[in-house]
Design an enzyme around this catalytic site. Structure first.
Site, PDB file in Angstrom:
ATOM      1  N   LYS A 171       0.833  -1.205   0.000  1.00  4.56           N
ATOM      2  CA  LYS A 171       0.000   0.000   0.000  1.00  4.56           C
ATOM      3  C   LYS A 171       0.868   1.255   0.000  1.00  4.56           C
ATOM      4  O   LYS A 171       0.537   2.250  -0.656  1.00  4.56           O
ATOM      5  CB  LYS A 171      -0.920   0.007   1.221  1.00  4.56           C
ATOM      6  N   LYS A 239       0.254  11.847   5.351  1.00  2.11           N
ATOM      7  CA  LYS A 239       0.592  10.815   6.337  1.00  2.11           C
ATOM      8  C   LYS A 239       1.159   9.579   5.657  1.00  2.11           C
ATOM      9  O   LYS A 239       2.172   9.010   6.091  1.00  2.11           O
ATOM     10  CB  LYS A 239      -0.657  10.471   7.153  1.00  2.11           C
TER      11      LYS A 239
END
Length: 293
Positions: A171, A239
Protein backbone atom coordinates in the site's frame (compact mmCIF):
# COMPACT_ATOMS: atom_id res chain seq x y z
CA UNK A 1 -23.54 -14.92 6.21
CA UNK A 2 -20.72 -13.85 8.51
CA UNK A 3 -21.05 -11.84 11.72
CA UNK A 4 -18.85 -8.79 11.09
CA UNK A 5 -17.85 -5.93 13.38
CA UNK A 6 -16.86 -2.82 11.42
CA UNK A 7 -14.92 -0.11 13.23
CA UNK A 8 -14.56 3.25 11.48
CA UNK A 9 -17.29 4.71 9.25
CA UNK A 10 -15.38 7.44 7.42
CA UNK A 11 -15.30 8.29 3.72
CA UNK A 12 -14.14 4.76 2.91
CA UNK A 13 -15.50 2.80 5.86
CA UNK A 14 -19.18 3.66 5.55
CA UNK A 15 -19.62 2.53 1.93
CA UNK A 16 -17.53 -0.57 2.64
CA UNK A 17 -19.77 -1.49 5.56
CA UNK A 18 -22.85 -0.90 3.40
CA UNK A 19 -21.49 -3.20 0.70
CA UNK A 20 -20.92 -5.94 3.26
CA UNK A 21 -24.60 -5.61 4.19
CA UNK A 22 -25.57 -5.89 0.54
CA UNK A 23 -23.44 -9.04 0.29
CA UNK A 24 -25.64 -10.63 2.95
CA UNK A 25 -23.44 -10.35 6.02
CA UNK A 26 -24.63 -9.38 9.49
CA UNK A 27 -22.72 -6.16 10.22
CA UNK A 28 -22.44 -4.27 13.52
CA UNK A 29 -20.63 -0.94 13.24
CA UNK A 30 -19.16 1.59 15.62
CA UNK A 31 -17.56 4.97 15.02
CA UNK A 32 -16.19 7.91 16.99
CA UNK A 33 -19.09 10.11 15.84
CA UNK A 34 -22.58 8.71 16.41
CA UNK A 35 -24.03 10.33 13.29
CA UNK A 36 -22.31 7.86 10.97
CA UNK A 37 -23.54 4.94 13.07
CA UNK A 38 -27.09 6.29 12.84
CA UNK A 39 -26.70 6.59 9.07
CA UNK A 40 -25.52 2.99 8.86
CA UNK A 41 -28.42 1.77 10.99
CA UNK A 42 -30.82 3.63 8.67
CA UNK A 43 -29.36 1.56 5.82
CA UNK A 44 -30.26 -1.67 7.62
CA UNK A 45 -27.11 -2.29 9.65
CA UNK A 46 -26.67 -2.52 13.40
CA UNK A 47 -24.96 -0.02 15.63
CA UNK A 48 -22.80 -0.41 18.73
CA UNK A 49 -21.83 2.16 21.32
CA UNK A 50 -18.31 0.82 21.84
CA UNK A 51 -15.64 -1.38 20.31
CA UNK A 52 -16.20 -3.98 23.03
CA UNK A 53 -19.91 -4.18 22.23
CA UNK A 54 -19.31 -4.35 18.47
CA UNK A 55 -16.78 -7.18 18.52
CA UNK A 56 -18.07 -9.52 21.24
CA UNK A 57 -19.97 -11.85 18.86
CA UNK A 58 -18.05 -11.16 15.64
CA UNK A 59 -16.42 -13.82 13.52
CA UNK A 60 -14.60 -11.11 11.53
CA UNK A 61 -13.55 -7.67 12.75
CA UNK A 62 -12.61 -4.93 10.27
CA UNK A 63 -10.87 -1.73 11.27
CA UNK A 64 -10.82 1.25 8.92
CA UNK A 65 -9.32 4.22 10.78
CA UNK A 66 -6.88 6.97 9.77
CA UNK A 67 -3.42 6.14 11.17
CA UNK A 68 -1.22 3.78 13.17
CA UNK A 69 -2.03 5.33 16.59
CA UNK A 70 -5.75 5.09 15.81
CA UNK A 71 -5.46 1.38 15.04
CA UNK A 72 -3.47 0.77 18.21
CA UNK A 73 -6.06 2.66 20.27
CA UNK A 74 -8.89 0.56 18.83
CA UNK A 75 -7.31 -2.88 19.21
CA UNK A 76 -5.24 -2.63 22.40
CA UNK A 77 -6.18 -1.70 25.95
CA UNK A 78 -9.04 -2.66 28.24
CA UNK A 79 -11.76 -1.60 25.80
CA UNK A 80 -10.04 -2.82 22.63
CA UNK A 81 -10.51 -5.60 20.14
CA UNK A 82 -7.89 -7.91 21.65
CA UNK A 83 -9.56 -7.81 25.06
CA UNK A 84 -13.12 -8.45 23.86
CA UNK A 85 -13.07 -10.42 20.59
CA UNK A 86 -13.75 -14.14 20.82
CA UNK A 87 -10.95 -16.63 20.38
CA UNK A 88 -10.24 -17.51 16.76
CA UNK A 89 -11.87 -14.38 15.33
CA UNK A 90 -10.24 -12.86 12.25
CA UNK A 91 -9.13 -9.24 12.48
CA UNK A 92 -8.76 -7.47 9.14
CA UNK A 93 -7.07 -4.08 9.31
CA UNK A 94 -8.06 -2.18 6.17
CA UNK A 95 -6.43 1.03 7.42
CA UNK A 96 -3.20 2.35 5.96
CA UNK A 97 -0.52 2.20 8.66
CA UNK A 98 3.21 1.60 9.09
CA UNK A 99 4.29 -1.93 8.08
CA UNK A 100 6.27 -2.39 11.30
CA UNK A 101 3.21 -1.50 13.37
CA UNK A 102 1.13 -3.99 11.38
CA UNK A 103 3.68 -6.70 12.11
CA UNK A 104 3.79 -5.90 15.83
CA UNK A 105 0.01 -5.78 16.18
CA UNK A 106 -0.32 -9.10 14.33
CA UNK A 107 1.98 -10.66 16.93
CA UNK A 108 -0.07 -9.15 19.77
CA UNK A 109 -3.26 -10.41 18.14
CA UNK A 110 -1.86 -13.94 18.00
CA UNK A 111 -1.04 -13.75 21.71
CA UNK A 112 -4.69 -12.84 22.33
CA UNK A 113 -5.93 -15.77 20.23
CA UNK A 114 -6.99 -13.59 17.29
CA UNK A 115 -5.90 -14.16 13.69
CA UNK A 116 -4.75 -10.95 12.05
CA UNK A 117 -4.31 -9.92 8.43
CA UNK A 118 -3.42 -6.48 7.11
CA UNK A 119 -5.55 -5.62 4.10
CA UNK A 120 -5.24 -1.97 3.07
CA UNK A 121 -7.31 -0.91 0.09
CA UNK A 122 -6.90 1.25 -3.00
CA UNK A 123 -9.55 2.78 -5.22
CA UNK A 124 -10.68 5.82 -3.28
CA UNK A 125 -14.22 6.74 -2.33
CA UNK A 126 -15.54 5.74 -5.77
CA UNK A 127 -14.05 2.26 -5.44
CA UNK A 128 -15.44 1.92 -1.93
CA UNK A 129 -18.93 2.87 -3.11
CA UNK A 130 -18.78 0.62 -6.17
CA UNK A 131 -17.28 -2.31 -4.25
CA UNK A 132 -14.37 -2.47 -6.68
CA UNK A 133 -11.45 -1.83 -4.34
CA UNK A 134 -8.03 -3.35 -4.89
CA UNK A 135 -6.94 -5.10 -1.70
CA UNK A 136 -3.34 -6.04 -0.90
CA UNK A 137 -3.28 -8.60 1.89
CA UNK A 138 -0.53 -9.60 4.30
CA UNK A 139 -0.71 -12.49 6.76
CA UNK A 140 -1.09 -16.25 6.95
CA UNK A 141 -2.29 -17.68 3.61
CA UNK A 142 -4.94 -19.92 5.20
CA UNK A 143 -6.43 -17.02 7.14
CA UNK A 144 -6.45 -14.87 4.00
CA UNK A 145 -8.40 -17.55 2.13
CA UNK A 146 -10.87 -17.90 4.99
CA UNK A 147 -11.41 -14.13 4.95
CA UNK A 148 -11.65 -13.90 1.15
CA UNK A 149 -15.48 -14.13 0.96
CA UNK A 150 -15.69 -11.09 3.24
CA UNK A 151 -13.07 -9.18 1.25
CA UNK A 152 -14.97 -9.97 -1.94
CA UNK A 153 -17.85 -7.96 -0.52
CA UNK A 154 -15.82 -4.76 -0.85
CA UNK A 155 -13.23 -5.44 -3.55
CA UNK A 156 -12.63 -7.12 -6.89
CA UNK A 157 -8.83 -7.41 -6.91
CA UNK A 158 -7.72 -9.31 -3.80
CA UNK A 159 -4.11 -10.47 -3.74
CA UNK A 160 -2.15 -12.14 -0.95
CA UNK A 161 1.24 -10.41 -1.11
CA UNK A 162 3.13 -12.03 1.75
CA UNK A 163 3.40 -12.31 5.56
CA UNK A 164 2.12 -9.82 8.13
CA UNK A 165 2.97 -6.24 7.19
CA UNK A 166 3.36 -7.01 3.48
CA UNK A 167 -0.03 -5.57 2.63
CA UNK A 168 0.97 -2.28 4.22
CA UNK A 169 4.28 -2.27 2.35
CA UNK A 170 2.50 -2.71 -0.98
CA UNK A 171 0.00 0.00 0.00
CA UNK A 172 2.90 2.36 0.70
CA UNK A 173 4.17 1.73 -2.84
CA UNK A 174 0.64 2.32 -4.14
CA UNK A 175 0.46 5.69 -2.41
CA UNK A 176 3.85 6.66 -3.80
CA UNK A 177 2.69 5.93 -7.37
CA UNK A 178 -0.66 7.67 -6.91
CA UNK A 179 0.86 10.83 -5.45
CA UNK A 180 3.49 11.03 -8.18
CA UNK A 181 0.89 10.51 -10.89
CA UNK A 182 -1.44 13.16 -9.49
CA UNK A 183 1.45 15.63 -9.38
CA UNK A 184 2.38 14.96 -13.00
CA UNK A 185 -1.24 15.24 -14.14
CA UNK A 186 -1.52 18.52 -12.23
CA UNK A 187 1.64 19.92 -13.82
CA UNK A 188 0.45 18.80 -17.25
CA UNK A 189 -2.87 20.60 -16.83
CA UNK A 190 -1.13 23.81 -15.78
CA UNK A 191 1.24 23.49 -18.75
CA UNK A 192 -1.57 22.85 -21.22
CA UNK A 193 -3.76 25.66 -19.91
CA UNK A 194 -0.87 28.12 -20.11
CA UNK A 195 -0.68 27.37 -23.84
CA UNK A 196 -4.42 27.80 -24.34
CA UNK A 197 -5.10 24.14 -25.12
CA UNK A 198 -8.62 22.72 -24.67
CA UNK A 199 -8.07 20.73 -21.48
CA UNK A 200 -10.93 18.28 -21.93
CA UNK A 201 -9.81 17.43 -25.45
CA UNK A 202 -6.22 17.07 -24.28
CA UNK A 203 -7.20 14.70 -21.47
CA UNK A 204 -9.24 12.60 -23.88
CA UNK A 205 -6.31 11.96 -26.17
CA UNK A 206 -3.77 11.58 -23.37
CA UNK A 207 -5.95 9.00 -21.63
CA UNK A 208 -6.03 6.92 -24.81
CA UNK A 209 -2.28 6.70 -25.23
CA UNK A 210 0.73 5.57 -23.23
CA UNK A 211 0.16 8.45 -20.79
CA UNK A 212 -3.22 6.96 -19.88
CA UNK A 213 -3.77 6.31 -16.16
CA UNK A 214 -6.50 6.06 -13.54
CA UNK A 215 -5.89 9.63 -12.34
CA UNK A 216 -6.75 10.97 -15.79
CA UNK A 217 -9.79 8.69 -15.87
CA UNK A 218 -11.14 9.44 -12.40
CA UNK A 219 -9.75 12.82 -11.35
CA UNK A 220 -8.95 15.01 -14.37
CA UNK A 221 -12.52 16.15 -15.05
CA UNK A 222 -13.02 17.43 -11.49
CA UNK A 223 -9.54 18.93 -11.46
CA UNK A 224 -10.33 20.92 -14.61
CA UNK A 225 -13.53 22.18 -12.95
CA UNK A 226 -11.65 23.10 -9.77
CA UNK A 227 -13.74 20.70 -7.70
CA UNK A 228 -11.82 19.09 -4.84
CA UNK A 229 -14.44 17.52 -2.58
CA UNK A 230 -12.44 14.98 -0.57
CA UNK A 231 -12.47 11.39 -1.75
CA UNK A 232 -9.04 11.04 -0.15
CA UNK A 233 -7.71 14.06 1.72
CA UNK A 234 -4.30 15.63 1.25
CA UNK A 235 -3.81 15.31 5.03
CA UNK A 236 -4.09 11.53 4.77
CA UNK A 237 -1.87 11.27 1.70
CA UNK A 238 0.71 13.38 3.51
CA UNK A 239 0.59 10.81 6.34
CA UNK A 240 0.98 7.96 3.86
CA UNK A 241 4.01 9.51 2.19
CA UNK A 242 5.55 9.83 5.63
CA UNK A 243 5.14 6.06 5.94
CA UNK A 244 6.82 5.62 2.54
CA UNK A 245 9.81 7.81 3.28
CA UNK A 246 10.32 6.32 6.75
CA UNK A 247 10.13 2.72 5.48
CA UNK A 248 12.47 3.56 2.60
CA UNK A 249 15.03 5.05 4.98
CA UNK A 250 14.87 1.96 7.20
CA UNK A 251 15.50 -0.27 4.16
CA UNK A 252 18.30 1.93 2.79
CA UNK A 253 16.30 2.67 -0.36
CA UNK A 254 16.62 6.02 -2.14
CA UNK A 255 13.39 7.53 -3.52
CA UNK A 256 14.41 10.89 -5.07
CA UNK A 257 11.16 11.58 -6.94
CA UNK A 258 9.11 10.24 -4.05
CA UNK A 259 10.89 12.55 -1.63
CA UNK A 260 10.09 15.56 -3.81
CA UNK A 261 6.43 14.56 -4.12
CA UNK A 262 6.26 14.12 -0.34
CA UNK A 263 7.54 17.68 0.07
CA UNK A 264 5.02 18.97 -2.46
CA UNK A 265 2.18 17.21 -0.64
CA UNK A 266 3.39 18.80 2.59
CA UNK A 267 3.54 22.19 0.89
CA UNK A 268 -0.08 21.81 -0.26
CA UNK A 269 -1.01 20.98 3.32
CA UNK A 270 0.84 24.02 4.68
CA UNK A 271 -1.05 26.22 2.22
CA UNK A 272 -4.32 25.13 3.81
CA UNK A 273 -5.35 22.48 1.30
CA UNK A 274 -5.14 19.55 3.72
CA UNK A 275 -8.88 18.95 3.93
CA UNK A 276 -9.26 18.90 0.13
CA UNK A 277 -8.97 15.88 -2.16
CA UNK A 278 -5.39 14.90 -3.03
CA UNK A 279 -6.10 16.03 -6.59
CA UNK A 280 -5.83 19.56 -5.12
CA UNK A 281 -2.13 19.19 -5.84
CA UNK A 282 -3.33 21.04 -8.94
CA UNK A 283 -3.87 24.13 -6.78
CA UNK A 284 -0.27 23.90 -5.60
CA UNK A 285 0.99 23.48 -9.17
CA UNK A 286 -0.99 26.57 -10.15
CA UNK A 287 0.30 28.53 -7.15
CA UNK A 288 3.97 27.89 -7.78
CA UNK A 289 3.54 28.76 -11.47
CA UNK A 290 1.66 31.95 -10.66
CA UNK A 291 -1.35 30.61 -12.52
CA UNK A 292 -3.89 30.43 -9.66
CA UNK A 293 -7.46 30.63 -10.97
Amino acid sequence: MTNIAFIGLGIMGLPMAKNLLKAGHDVVATNRSQGKVDQFVAEGGKGAGSVAEAVKDADVIITMVPDSPDVEAVVTGEGGVFAHAKQGAIWIDASTIRPDVAQRLAEQAAEAGIRAIDAPVSGGEAGAIEGTLSIMVGGDADVVEEARPVLEGVGTTIVHVGPAGSGQTVKAANQLIVAGTIQLVAESLVFLEAHGVDLEAAVQVLAGGLAGNRILDRKAASMIKGEFAPGFRIDLHHKDLGIVTSAAREAGVILPVGAIVAQLMNSARQRGYGSLDHSALLKLAQDISGKTN
